[in-house]
Design an enzyme around this catalytic site. Structure first.
Site, PDB file in Angstrom:
ATOM      1  N   HIS A 169      34.225  38.346  50.381  1.00 56.26           N
ATOM      2  CA  HIS A 169      33.961  38.524  48.943  1.00 56.26           C
ATOM      3  C   HIS A 169      34.124  37.244  48.122  1.00 56.26           C
ATOM      4  O   HIS A 169      34.103  37.311  46.896  1.00 56.26           O
ATOM      5  CB  HIS A 169      34.889  39.581  48.348  1.00 56.26           C
ATOM      6  CG  HIS A 169      34.596  40.971  48.806  1.00 56.26           C
ATOM      7  ND1 HIS A 169      33.753  41.830  48.132  1.00 56.26           N
ATOM      8  CD2 HIS A 169      35.018  41.653  49.886  1.00 56.26           C
ATOM      9  CE1 HIS A 169      33.692  42.976  48.772  1.00 56.26           C
ATOM     10  NE2 HIS A 169      34.459  42.895  49.847  1.00 56.26           N
TER      11      HIS A 169
ATOM     12  N   LYS B 160      35.730  40.691  32.292  1.00 55.15           N
ATOM     13  CA  LYS B 160      36.053  40.476  33.701  1.00 55.15           C
ATOM     14  C   LYS B 160      37.403  39.806  33.765  1.00 55.15           C
ATOM     15  O   LYS B 160      37.935  39.365  32.741  1.00 55.15           O
ATOM     16  CB  LYS B 160      34.990  39.619  34.401  1.00 55.15           C
ATOM     17  CG  LYS B 160      34.482  38.434  33.571  1.00 55.15           C
ATOM     18  CD  LYS B 160      33.267  37.748  34.216  1.00 55.15           C
ATOM     19  CE  LYS B 160      31.921  38.306  33.820  1.00 55.15           C
ATOM     20  NZ  LYS B 160      31.094  38.762  34.893  1.00 55.15           N
TER      21      LYS B 160
ATOM     22  N   LYS C  66      34.866  31.793  36.249  1.00 54.50           N
ATOM     23  CA  LYS C  66      34.024  32.739  35.506  1.00 54.50           C
ATOM     24  C   LYS C  66      33.666  32.192  34.120  1.00 54.50           C
ATOM     25  O   LYS C  66      32.814  32.710  33.428  1.00 54.50           O
ATOM     26  CB  LYS C  66      34.718  34.085  35.361  1.00 54.50           C
ATOM     27  CG  LYS C  66      34.910  34.813  36.695  1.00 54.50           C
ATOM     28  CD  LYS C  66      35.649  36.128  36.494  1.00 54.50           C
ATOM     29  CE  LYS C  66      35.996  36.844  37.785  1.00 54.50           C
ATOM     30  NZ  LYS C  66      34.857  37.583  38.374  1.00 54.50           N
TER      31      LYS C  66
ATOM     32  N   THR D  28      29.598  42.634  39.625  1.00 48.88           N
ATOM     33  CA  THR D  28      29.045  43.981  39.630  1.00 48.88           C
ATOM     34  C   THR D  28      28.911  44.514  38.202  1.00 48.88           C
ATOM     35  O   THR D  28      28.142  45.442  37.954  1.00 48.88           O
ATOM     36  CB  THR D  28      29.926  44.945  40.458  1.00 48.88           C
ATOM     37  OG1 THR D  28      31.291  44.667  40.191  1.00 48.88           O
ATOM     38  CG2 THR D  28      29.656  44.783  41.942  1.00 48.88           C
TER      39      THR D  28
ATOM     40  N   LYS E 204      26.050  46.887  35.869  1.00 40.35           N
ATOM     41  CA  LYS E 204      26.373  48.016  34.987  1.00 40.35           C
ATOM     42  C   LYS E 204      25.735  47.831  33.613  1.00 40.35           C
ATOM     43  O   LYS E 204      25.195  48.765  33.023  1.00 40.35           O
ATOM     44  CB  LYS E 204      27.896  48.166  34.865  1.00 40.35           C
ATOM     45  CG  LYS E 204      28.538  48.514  36.207  1.00 40.35           C
ATOM     46  CD  LYS E 204      30.049  48.350  36.227  1.00 40.35           C
ATOM     47  CE  LYS E 204      30.537  48.369  37.680  1.00 40.35           C
ATOM     48  NZ  LYS E 204      31.901  47.870  37.867  1.00 40.35           N
TER      49      LYS E 204
HETATM   50  C1  NBG Z   1      34.977  39.585  44.221  1.00 38.34           C
HETATM   51  C2  NBG Z   1      33.911  38.610  43.747  1.00 38.34           C
HETATM   52  C3  NBG Z   1      32.885  39.309  42.892  1.00 38.34           C
HETATM   53  C4  NBG Z   1      32.313  40.490  43.643  1.00 38.34           C
HETATM   54  C5  NBG Z   1      33.453  41.399  44.092  1.00 38.34           C
HETATM   55  C6  NBG Z   1      32.958  42.552  44.919  1.00 38.34           C
HETATM   56  C7  NBG Z   1      37.122  39.048  45.281  1.00 38.34           C
HETATM   57  C8  NBG Z   1      37.822  38.296  46.352  1.00 38.34           C
HETATM   58  N1  NBG Z   1      35.805  38.893  45.192  1.00 38.34           N
HETATM   59  O1  NBG Z   1      31.845  38.410  42.580  1.00 38.34           O
HETATM   60  O2  NBG Z   1      34.503  37.578  43.022  1.00 38.34           O
HETATM   61  O3  NBG Z   1      31.426  41.200  42.840  1.00 38.34           O
HETATM   62  O4  NBG Z   1      34.366  40.673  44.892  1.00 38.34           O
HETATM   63  O5  NBG Z   1      32.226  42.105  46.004  1.00 38.34           O
HETATM   64  O6  NBG Z   1      37.756  39.762  44.548  1.00 38.34           O
END
Ligand code: NBG
Length: 894
Positions: free
Chosen positions: A424, A619, A625, A730, A734
């Protein structure tokens, strides 16, 4: 006190104890093959058995019965919170019936099952979702109304289950919803933290303060409750939709010694140390418009014995109590970190506790089928959600070798066909590494196994690339240093059958950067992509009921159809040309903006201009970010408006900017960003010259429920990470699903969203991922002063330093991250960011065109349903088939 335990056996490994549970029992068959009734009078049983309540009279009856008995209250002293509890208990009863039926159905069919191991499940509220999925929303609404309550107020009483930090945990929750909705036999495994993500408060100076989140206490978050605390404590374990399973427990060992056996079996005996108990709590996960109700099993830690009698007898009372405290502490808190690793022993303990308990449970279920152990991967796939559950790999090796007495090769074959690993993040600081000495101390046997895995693996690498020592060093599971570290992502990679990233660009970065050597060695086919998805049940129907109703009406489809086949939204496209439809569409957005304004009024006491454009960034706070890019953009706009004449200002497009998000408690720069946002808001919201044209709100304590109010109200949202850093994102999905447009960098899922909705409906800016490395190199070796490179940004930073938003020196550490080094490239992207925002303003002025864009965006979001994503996992990874549980039950009422 006497004991029948042989003292020599204390602390020694024992044969596995399979605790039988009351789930999954199947009827025995008589000679003719008909199921035999297990006990008592079949008729009496069947007459007494109930099914799901579907009509309003039985629903009210069940709610009132819970008021009377479970809550010990009456119509005279029932408040909204009590009504919520009673309604929740009644819904829970229904869920249990479906859940039982599902588990029996799965047991009977003996399907392959998949398990989703995630240290985080950010479920949010569950009551509304359960009602939607059961198809009982209207009936409960009526029932509750007849009893004198308003359903919306009742739903507001529920506290979020916030057992997660951010996107990773929310994704896990969406995937559970989709697994059940797609009738896939998938269970989640996680931890039942006593304290979920901290509650965020903002101090008078604008600092983030953290308070514990005792979600289990079920206190009304908005007002002191009248119910005695004791009653809450008793009810907490029953509240929706948990089911305590005090009969499902496993033992988990830590520390001690691992002695290799003096033969060549490769086995070892792990003994001594600390043993704790894992107790299961089940959370029912109802599928949407199906009887299938899956399970999320959360483990709670408990001392194995109430306390350590030996220490007590030896007069060491403190030690005796300490052991029970330390066992209970394992599942006490969710670590509030995000994208950082830190070597906390307790965190490692959590990871092992959870994987060990889950694997024992999975093995027990597998063994009930009486298949040879070598068939394990035919019946079980385990998805590792990031590297947090990677210890499951050496743990399964340990069980197969030491307890099942398999050879290394057979065990490794089983392991590498069972696990799947999702990465991730590619941020280097987020890749988990554990110090070898800590592992050796806490998990001595696992460390031996990891060394063995590493040796066999590197020998294979050496055979393919003879003499390439650099490569061996790069690919080793052990990172050299003082101390050495175990690289968990590498272990997850080589121990899994397949590895995937979460959006196209991210998966490509995984293949070409962090796992490049592994791709070369193992072949590209092992490394795939599954673009993330979101559940349209929560993120459209539930959070935006008016839009959902308009879509059903326009498409002339029941929502049960399009919510489970989101590509159906495509048929909205022609309606973008229909002025009447556009008017309805825009009116819903407007009402959602008013709903958000009302929320701000209630909780912050502030008035929001609902005629303005709503611009949202929500977020976790993190430098990558770039919330700071956004706040600097706001300051830039403010300075520009200040300079305008009143006539010029009148031509402006008023804008309201919303922020929400938590910063990890130890993340100083992220916390300073919050402080800056709060103080900028104070200044500009109070400035009579500008406040009609620009205002700013920081909504404290961001949560799933707050997102459900913000997302449907947004005209534009910001997803502005430095290219290549946001794996997917994500919330971007939304917003777009709710007809909000997106301003963003060419990063993560933004790219695929633009591919689907058309680039002219997305406002892109900034440098692309391949340029980032070179820019960082230039920053380091050929720095250009920011005044020269980006005067507009330099001016903004100077205003902050100069004290326009309070003592500038406070912000110096934040400002210097940009003036020096600027790792996240704000000075490179600022000008194009401002240009993109200007394009947004211009586009917004043409209201008709804007609404068309909004409709087209929603219409093209079909790809981003988590149903699509979970089906990809089921087909291309787990080889899993759906099992539909019959709507008319055969076991319980049949
Ligand atoms: C996060 C990413 C996001 C992604 C989500 C779900 C972690 C390690 N990663 O960009 O930063 O949408 O995972 O995949 O939390």
């Amino acid at each position: 006190m006497t004991s029948t335990i042989d003292p020599k056996s204390i602390g020694k490994a024992r044969p596995r104890r399979h605790v039988r549970t009351l789930t999954g029992y199947l009827p025995e068959l008589d000679e003719s093959g008909k199921p035999k009734w297990p006990r008592g009078d079949e008729k009496a049983w069947k007459e007494a058995m109930r099914d799901v309540d579907t009509d309003t009279p039985s629903i009210t009856r069940s709610i009132v019965s819970h008021v009377q008995t479970s809550l010990a209250r009456q119509a005279y002293n029932l408040d909204d919170f009590g009504a919520y509890q009673a309604a929740a208990l009644s819904v829970r009863d229904n869920l249990i019936l479906n859940w039982n039926e599902t588990q029996l159905g799965y047991t009977k069919r003996e399907p392959k099952r998949a398990y989703y191991l995630s240290l985080e499940f950010l479920m949010g509220r569950t009551l509304d979702n359960a009602l939607l999925n059961l198809g009982l929303k209207d009936q409960y609404k009526d029932g509750v109304k007849q009893l004198g309550f308003n359903m919306e107020d009742v739903l507001e009483q529920e506290r979020d289950a916030a057992l997660g930090n951010g996107g990773l945990g929310r994704l896990a929750a969406c995937y559970l919803d989709s697994s059940a909705s797609q009738e896939l036999p998938v269970w989640g495994y996680g931890l039942r933290y006593r304290y979920g993500i901290f509650q965020q408060l903002i101090s008078p100076e604008g600092n983030q303060l953290e308070a514990p989140d005792p979600w289990l206490e079920m206190q009304n978050p908005w007002e002191a409750s009248h119910l005695p605390v004791l009653q809450h404590a008793r009810l907490d374990i029953f509240l929706p939709p948990q089911l305590p399973r005090l009969d499902v427990t496993y033992e988990v060992r830590f520390y001690g010694n691992a002695d290799r056996l003096p033969d060549d079996s490769g086995r070892a005996l792990w003994h001594g140390g600390q043993e704790v108990l894992a107790v299961a709590y089940d959370v029912m996960i109802p599928g949407c418009y199906t009887r299938n109700t899956n399970n999320l099993r959360l483990w709670e830690s408990k001392p194995k014995r109430g306390f350590d009698l030996n220490s007590f007898n030896a007069g060491d009372y403190e030690r005796a109590v300490e052991s029970s405290n330390s066992a209970a502490a394992i599942t006490s808190v969710l670590y509030p970190n995000d994208h950082t690793t830190f070597g906390k022993e307790l965190r490692l303990k959590q990871q092992y506790f959870w994987t060990a308990a889950s694997l024992q449970d999975i093995l027990r279920r597998f063994k009930n089928m009486d298949k040879p152990i070598t068939d394990f991967p035919e019946y079980v796939s385990i998805q590792l959600n990031d590297t947090h559950p990677t210890l499951a790999i050496p743990e399964l090796m340990r069980i197969l070798i030491d307890e099942e007495e398999l050879s290394w090769n057979t065990a490794w074959h089983i392991v590498t066909n069972t696990f799947f690993y999702t990465n991730h993040t590619v941020l280097p600081e987020a890749l988990e590494k554990w110090p070898v000495p800590l592992m050796e101390h806490l998990l001595p046997r696992h460390m031996q196994i990891i060394y063995d895995i590493n040796l066999f693996f590197l020998q294979a690498v050496e055979r393919k690339y003879p003499g390439d020592r650099d490569r061996l060093g790069r690919m080793s599971l052990i990172e050299e240093g003082f101390p050495k570290h175990v690289r968990m992502a590498y272990l997850a990679c080589i121990g899994s059958r397949k590895v995937n990233g979460v959006a196209e660009l991210h998966s490509e970065l995984v293949r070409t950067t962090i796992l490049k050597d592994f791709v070369e060695f193992e072949g590209i086919s092992k490394f795939g992509n599954v673009t993330n998805g979101i559940t349209p049940r929560r993120w459209l129907d539930q959070c935006n009921p008016e839009l959902s109703a308009l879509i059903s009406k326009t498409l002339k489809l029941e929502k049960s159809v399009w919510l489970k086949d989101l590509y159906k939204l495509k048929d909205l496209l022609p309606f973008a040309e229909d002025p009447h439809f556009r008017k309805e569409w825009a009116a819903i957005k407007q009402r959602n903006k008013e709903r958000l304004a009302q929320h701000v009024k209630t909780f912050l006491g502030l008035e929001v201009n609902t005629k303005a454009m709503f611009d949202v960034q929500i977020k976790r706070l993190h430098e990558y970010k770039r919330q700071n890019l956004n706040i600097f953009g706001v300051i830039h706009r403010y300075l520009a408006i200040k300079k305008m004449t009143p006539e010029e200002r009148k031509k402006l497009n008023p804008r309201v900017v919303f922020f929400a998000g938590k910063a990890a408690p130890a993340y100083y720069i992220a916390k300073l960003t919050i402080r800056l946002i709060v103080n900028v808001a104070r200044v500009i919201n109070a400035d009579p010259d500008t406040k009609d044209y620009l205002s700013l709100y920081f909504l404290p304590d961001y949560s799933v429920s707050v997102a459900e109010i913000l997302i449907p109200a947004s005209d534009i949202s910001q997803h502005i990470s430095t290219a290549g850093t946001e794996a997917s994102g994500t919330s971007n999905m939304k917003f777009c699903l709710n007809g909000g447009l997106l301003v963003g960098t060419v990063d993560g899922a933004n790219i695929e969203i633009a591919e689907e909705v058309g680039e002219n409906n997305v406002f892109f800016f900034g440098h692309l991922a391949p340029a980032v490395e070179e820019l960082r190199y230039q920053h380091l070796y050929h720095p250009v002063p920011i005044e020269e490179k980006c005067p507009a940004l330099a001016n903004v930073l100077n205003q902050v330093s100069g004290g326009l938003f309070g003592d500038g020196s406070v912000y110096e550490p934040l400002l210097s991250t940009i003036r020096q080094g600027d790792y996240y490239l704000l000075s490179d992207d600022f000008d194009s960011y401002i240009a993109a925002l200007a394009m947004v303003d211009e586009a917004y002025l043409d209201n008709t065109e804007w609404v068309k864009k909004s409709i087209r965006t929603t219409a093209n979001m079909g790809k981003f349903s988590s149903d699509r994503a979970i089906n990809e996992y089921a087909e291309s990874y787990w080889n899993l088939e759906a099992i539909k549980v019959p709507t008319t039950s055969n076991f319980l009422t049949g």
